[in-house]
Design a protein around this motif. Structure first.
Motif, PDB file in Angstrom:
ATOM      1  N   ILE A 103      15.477  32.336 -54.799  1.00  9.40           N
ATOM      2  CA  ILE A 103      14.284  31.826 -54.129  1.00  9.40           C
ATOM      3  C   ILE A 103      14.312  30.299 -54.099  1.00  9.40           C
ATOM      4  O   ILE A 103      13.943  29.672 -53.097  1.00  9.40           O
ATOM      5  CB  ILE A 103      13.021  32.329 -54.839  1.00  9.40           C
ATOM      6  N   LEU A 104      14.776  29.676 -55.170  1.00  2.94           N
ATOM      7  CA  LEU A 104      14.872  28.218 -55.208  1.00  2.94           C
ATOM      8  C   LEU A 104      15.855  27.702 -54.163  1.00  2.94           C
ATOM      9  O   LEU A 104      15.639  26.644 -53.560  1.00  2.94           O
ATOM     10  CB  LEU A 104      15.289  27.755 -56.608  1.00  2.94           C
ATOM     11  N   ARG A 105      16.924  28.458 -53.911  1.00  2.00           N
ATOM     12  CA  ARG A 105      17.875  28.046 -52.873  1.00  2.00           C
ATOM     13  C   ARG A 105      17.230  28.111 -51.495  1.00  2.00           C
ATOM     14  O   ARG A 105      17.474  27.252 -50.637  1.00  2.00           O
ATOM     15  CB  ARG A 105      19.120  28.931 -52.928  1.00  2.00           C
ATOM     16  N   VAL A 106      16.406  29.139 -51.276  1.00  2.00           N
ATOM     17  CA  VAL A 106      15.703  29.238 -50.001  1.00  2.00           C
ATOM     18  C   VAL A 106      14.718  28.083 -49.854  1.00  2.00           C
ATOM     19  O   VAL A 106      14.598  27.473 -48.780  1.00  2.00           O
ATOM     20  CB  VAL A 106      14.972  30.590 -49.877  1.00  2.00           C
ATOM     21  N   LEU A 107      13.995  27.737 -50.923  1.00  2.00           N
ATOM     22  CA  LEU A 107      13.067  26.615 -50.872  1.00  2.00           C
ATOM     23  C   LEU A 107      13.804  25.312 -50.584  1.00  2.00           C
ATOM     24  O   LEU A 107      13.298  24.445 -49.854  1.00  2.00           O
ATOM     25  CB  LEU A 107      12.295  26.505 -52.191  1.00  2.00           C
ATOM     26  N   GLU A 108      14.980  25.164 -51.141  1.00  2.00           N
ATOM     27  CA  GLU A 108      15.789  23.972 -50.894  1.00  2.00           C
ATOM     28  C   GLU A 108      16.158  23.873 -49.417  1.00  2.00           C
ATOM     29  O   GLU A 108      16.108  22.797 -48.806  1.00  2.00           O
ATOM     30  CB  GLU A 108      17.052  24.029 -51.757  1.00  2.00           C
ATOM     31  N   LEU A 109      16.535  25.012 -48.825  1.00  2.00           N
ATOM     32  CA  LEU A 109      16.854  25.046 -47.402  1.00  2.00           C
ATOM     33  C   LEU A 109      15.614  24.743 -46.569  1.00  2.00           C
ATOM     34  O   LEU A 109      15.659  23.956 -45.615  1.00  2.00           O
ATOM     35  CB  LEU A 109      17.420  26.422 -47.035  1.00  2.00           C
ATOM     36  N   ARG A 110      14.500  25.371 -46.928  1.00  2.00           N
ATOM     37  CA  ARG A 110      13.257  25.125 -46.204  1.00  2.00           C
ATOM     38  C   ARG A 110      12.863  23.655 -46.252  1.00  2.00           C
ATOM     39  O   ARG A 110      12.364  23.100 -45.264  1.00  2.00           O
ATOM     40  CB  ARG A 110      12.129  25.966 -46.810  1.00  2.00           C
ATOM     41  N   MET A 111      13.068  23.018 -47.393  1.00  2.00           N
ATOM     42  CA  MET A 111      12.684  21.628 -47.533  1.00  2.00           C
ATOM     43  C   MET A 111      13.418  20.766 -46.509  1.00  2.00           C
ATOM     44  O   MET A 111      12.831  19.875 -45.874  1.00  2.00           O
ATOM     45  CB  MET A 111      12.952  21.132 -48.950  1.00  2.00           C
ATOM     46  N   GLY A 112      14.716  21.043 -46.337  1.00  2.00           N
ATOM     47  CA  GLY A 112      15.487  20.276 -45.370  1.00  2.00           C
ATOM     48  C   GLY A 112      14.986  20.488 -43.952  1.00  2.00           C
ATOM     49  O   GLY A 112      14.871  19.539 -43.160  1.00  2.00           O
ATOM     50  N   VAL A 113      14.649  21.733 -43.617  1.00  3.92           N
ATOM     51  CA  VAL A 113      14.195  22.063 -42.262  1.00  3.92           C
ATOM     52  C   VAL A 113      12.775  21.554 -42.022  1.00  3.92           C
ATOM     53  O   VAL A 113      12.488  20.876 -41.019  1.00  3.92           O
ATOM     54  CB  VAL A 113      14.249  23.588 -42.035  1.00  3.92           C
ATOM     55  N   GLU A 114      11.863  21.857 -42.940  1.00  2.00           N
ATOM     56  CA  GLU A 114      10.458  21.561 -42.708  1.00  2.00           C
ATOM     57  C   GLU A 114      10.120  20.080 -42.872  1.00  2.00           C
ATOM     58  O   GLU A 114       9.129  19.597 -42.305  1.00  2.00           O
ATOM     59  CB  GLU A 114       9.592  22.420 -43.617  1.00  2.00           C
ATOM     60  N   TYR A 115      10.921  19.366 -43.635  1.00  2.00           N
ATOM     61  CA  TYR A 115      10.695  17.923 -43.783  1.00  2.00           C
ATOM     62  C   TYR A 115      10.797  17.246 -42.415  1.00  2.00           C
ATOM     63  O   TYR A 115       9.920  16.467 -42.019  1.00  2.00           O
ATOM     64  CB  TYR A 115      11.717  17.350 -44.757  1.00  2.00           C
ATOM     65  N   GLU A 116      11.851  17.566 -41.700  1.00  2.14           N
ATOM     66  CA  GLU A 116      12.027  16.976 -40.375  1.00  2.14           C
ATOM     67  C   GLU A 116      11.009  17.541 -39.387  1.00  2.14           C
ATOM     68  O   GLU A 116      10.451  16.810 -38.545  1.00  2.14           O
ATOM     69  CB  GLU A 116      13.446  17.240 -39.874  1.00  2.14           C
ATOM     70  N   ALA A 117      10.754  18.844 -39.476  1.00  2.00           N
ATOM     71  CA  ALA A 117       9.827  19.487 -38.549  1.00  2.00           C
ATOM     72  C   ALA A 117       8.420  18.910 -38.670  1.00  2.00           C
ATOM     73  O   ALA A 117       7.726  18.709 -37.663  1.00  2.00           O
ATOM     74  CB  ALA A 117       9.803  20.990 -38.787  1.00  2.00           C
ATOM     75  N   ALA A 118       7.972  18.642 -39.889  1.00  2.00           N
ATOM     76  CA  ALA A 118       6.629  18.105 -40.082  1.00  2.00           C
ATOM     77  C   ALA A 118       6.500  16.734 -39.407  1.00  2.00           C
ATOM     78  O   ALA A 118       5.472  16.426 -38.788  1.00  2.00           O
ATOM     79  CB  ALA A 118       6.306  17.996 -41.567  1.00  2.00           C
ATOM     80  N   GLY A 119       7.547  15.920 -39.517  1.00  2.00           N
ATOM     81  CA  GLY A 119       7.519  14.611 -38.863  1.00  2.00           C
ATOM     82  C   GLY A 119       7.465  14.738 -37.353  1.00  2.00           C
ATOM     83  O   GLY A 119       6.700  14.026 -36.683  1.00  2.00           O
TER      84      GLY A 119
END
Length: 248
Positions: A103-119
């Protein structure tokens, strides 16, 4: 089995999750070409003998590979590498999320995707996007207030952020997560006291409202900070849960 087969299935030494460790080993061999399209896999007994894991672990690992389309089974003959084993699309299936480390690996992946998406969402959101996000946020608030997990509502809110990027690829990528992004079995709300559940709900609302406010106000940097803070805190909570389970 030949010496080469034995070398390919060296004993997995105490991985975080035996099933995922075996599945990853087999997957790496298929993707590298060590196990070729159409090649028959060793029998369950042979894999058990060379890896030191149980029959249940072997069967669960093979089930994961079948679900990903990497192997096929033939009645009475065993398992074979698919003729076209390269997956056509990325996906996350329930069997992928059997440990907190995964689950932590998925969160790590999400962080990369959603960080840019939020901007991007802060720069590109339309009035319709904001209405959609507000509706999703209200639904999440309601679910949390009623003491629920809010997994589906959480997913819907985060997906509305990706839709607001005006780049459909973000939403299509996020659809590979579904509400598996925070599996219910790991939320552990049932083990919380009433006071703990109340604090948890308040924290979730506060973090999500901060994300929405930054996107609504067109604050690109603040939106990125808010989503990163939210996902980082989620990861920290899972790390605490993992460490508590390890020490108990």
């Amino acid at each position: 089995m030949t010496d080469r087969d034995n070398a390919a299935f060296n004993t997995i030494r105490q991985p975080p999750n035996l099933r995922s460790g075996l599945a990853d080993t087999l997957m790496a061999q298929i993707e590298s070409g060590d196990l070729k399209p159409g090649q028959r896999l060793p029998t369950e007994q042979a894999i058990m003998r060379t890896t030191g894991v149980s029959r249940t672990i072997v069967r669960e690992a093979l089930a994961t590979l079948r679900a990903k389309g990497l192997i096929t089974t033939r009645q009475g003959l065993g398992a074979f590498v698919s003729n076209d084993p390269n997956p056509r699309s990325f996906s996350i299936i329930p069997n992928d999320l059997q440990s907190i480390d995964e689950i932590l690996r998925v969160l790590e992946l999400r962080m990369g995707v959603e960080y840019e998406a939020a901007g991007l969402a802060a720069l590109r959101r339309t009035p319709e996007d904001l209405d959609r996000m507000q509706d999703r946020l209200d639904a999440l608030d309601k679910a949390l207030e009623e003491g629920g997990y809010g997994a589906q509502e959480d997913y819907a809110f985060h997906r509305s952020i990706l839709v607001a990027t005006q780049n459909s690829y973000y939403g299509r990528l996020f659809d590979t997560f579904g509400d598996l992004m925070v599996p219910r079995q790991w939320a552990r709300l049932d083990k919380m006291t009433a006071a703990e559940r109340k604090r948890h709900a308040a924290r979730m609302r506060r973090e999500h409202h901060a994300i929405f406010a930054a996107i609504r106000d067109g604050e690109e940097a603040a939106a990125r900070r808010a989503i990163r803070t939210h996902l980082s805190k989620s990861a920290a909570r899972f790390e605490e849960l993992r460490d508590a389970n390890t020490s108990s």
